[in-house]
Design a protein around this motif. Structure first.
Motif, mmCIF file in Angstrom:
data_model
loop_
_atom_site.group_PDB
_atom_site.id
_atom_site.type_symbol
_atom_site.label_atom_id
_atom_site.label_comp_id
_atom_site.label_asym_id
_atom_site.label_seq_id
_atom_site.Cartn_x
_atom_site.Cartn_y
_atom_site.Cartn_z
ATOM 1 N N ILE A 59 -1.571 2.576 4.645
ATOM 2 C CA ILE A 59 -1.325 4.016 4.560
ATOM 3 C C ILE A 59 -1.665 4.659 5.904
ATOM 4 C CG2 ILE A 59 -1.941 6.152 3.347
ATOM 5 C CD1 ILE A 59 -2.702 4.423 0.933
ATOM 6 N N SER A 60 -0.857 5.604 6.334
ATOM 7 C CA SER A 60 -1.067 6.277 7.625
ATOM 8 C C SER A 60 -1.251 7.774 7.413
ATOM 9 C CB SER A 60 0.118 6.027 8.556
ATOM 10 O OG SER A 60 1.259 6.727 8.099
ATOM 11 N N THR A 89 3.220 8.015 3.021
ATOM 12 C CA THR A 89 3.590 6.642 2.731
ATOM 13 C C THR A 89 3.980 6.549 1.264
ATOM 14 O OG1 THR A 89 1.957 5.870 4.369
ATOM 15 C CG2 THR A 89 2.839 4.233 2.838
ATOM 16 N N TYR A 126 7.079 1.770 -0.786
ATOM 17 C CA TYR A 126 6.708 0.996 0.406
ATOM 18 C C TYR A 126 5.445 0.190 0.133
ATOM 19 C CZ TYR A 126 5.007 0.008 5.133
ATOM 20 O OH TYR A 126 4.535 -0.619 6.256
#
Length: 365
Positions: free
Chosen positions: A320-321, A325, A329
């Motif tokens: 996770i960014s 996200t 994904y």
């Protein structure tokens, strides 16, 4: 009547803009003399005859006294360039407002040390957290935080600063009697109680988008410097940054992920004109002698107990960014079934390591 009353009367007349008032002040420092002017004095000041008549009608003692009484009842403070309480640094900017309308604690304007924090109206979780924590630490150190009460970074900066000692100053792009955006009404009320709200637009003025760029010069002019937290390439925050430089004020920026469109503007500022800021000390070091920076914390050093994470939680967290996200994904990359992944995400949410966005997307916080 006095100069303050005359200036207020001029400011609230239709068709009498900043330039017209400037002509009159250049012609006479004592605006009370306008009440005795004949046609020749008005011509020498470069004021058209049709405007002269409207000015004369608007500068009656009854009209101005009625306005001042209305402001008193509405708890609106009126500050002009003739008032000592008018913000010192703004007074010495290139184009200060002739009149300011204020709600809240005017003593806050006596603090010469204020810093603007601006940025995206649609920030990432990273930008929102950076604005909140930096505003808190800077306010706690003694810098009043200035921003524009807009969505996103502005709101985060105000909220962070309200938790600190020096509080916050909100500069409106609307009149003092209108809250925009409407969802910030609660924040407006809190700033009115604990900080101060300022507008150069008199109540009842018709709101339009062109007022907001003008507001930016006030944000830059009242502050020692401007800190841009998150801004795209064509962000309005970059206008405020340019105005800060035009006023010979300091410019700071928070670095962002190189792949994030929301950070392209700030990263370009860092390449050319701005000082990089990763903690409050980076700002305060520019004003040594004014603040005690020994105890100012780096955001990463805030004394918050970190919750322990399991091996699987750390693995999912690594996917996770700061950009949203999607759960699709995460399912693909983690090779985990939906039920188990949902349990891990719920645990990370409870431990305040991530936040959930619309559409089943997640971001780091």
């Amino acid at each position: 009547m006095d100069n303050k009353s005359i200036l207020l009367g001029l400011h609230e007349l239709k068709g009498i803009g900043w330039e017209t008032i400037e002509k009159l002040i250049i012609k006479t420092q004592n605006l009370v003399e306008l009440l005795e002017w004949g046609d020749m004095e008005w011509r020498e000041a470069g004021i058209r005859r049709d405007r002269v008549e409207s000015i004369r009608r608007g500068l009656t003692q009854e009209r101005i006294a009625s306005r001042l009484e209305w402001y008193r009842k509405e708890n609106i403070h009126v500050l002009t360039l003739y008032d000592e309480a008018y913000p010192y640094r703004l007074r010495h900017s290139s184009r200060p407002p002739w009149v300011l309308y204020a709600k809240g604690n005017l003593k806050l304007l006596e603090n010469y040390h204020s810093l603007a924090i601006v940025g995206s109206r649609t920030p990432t979780a990273y930008g929102r957290r950076a604005a909140t924590e930096l505003a808190y630490h800077l306010s706690e150190a003694g810098l009043s935080i200035v921003s524009g009460l807009a969505r996103g970074i502005d709101s985060a900066a105000h909220l962070g600063a309200l938790e600190g000692k020096a509080k916050t100053i909100a500069i409106l792009g609307t009149s003092i009697d209108r809250v925009y955006p409407p969802e910030n009404l609660k924040l407006f009320k809190r700033i009115e109680e604990e900080g101060v709200v300022l507008s150069e637009y008199f109540p009842g003025i018709i709101h339009h988008p062109g007022l907001f760029p003008l507001r930016n010069r006030v944000i830059a002019g009242i502050s020692l410097g401007t800190l841009v937290v998150e801004a795209a390439q064509n962000s309005g925050s970059l206008i405020t940054a340019d105005m800060a430089l035009d006023e010979s004020r300091d410019l700071f920026a928070v670095p962002g992920p190189i792949f994030s469109p929301k950070s392209q503007g700030t990263n370009e500022l860092l390449q050319t004109r701005a000082k990089m800021v990763v903690c409050a000390k980076d700002v305060l070091e520019e004003y040594k002698g004014f603040f005690n920076i020994k105890n100012v914390l780096h955001p990463a050093d805030s004394p918050k107990p970190e919750p322990e994470l399991t091996k699987e939680e750390r693995r999912i967290l690594g996917l996770i960014s700061f950009e949203p996200t999607t759960i699709d994904y995460l399912l693909e990359q983690s090779e985990t079934n939906f039920g188990h992944l949902h349990t891990i995400l719920l645990s990370l949410l409870m431990k305040k390591k991530i936040a959930q966005h619309a559409g089943s997307a997640y971001v780091l916080i």
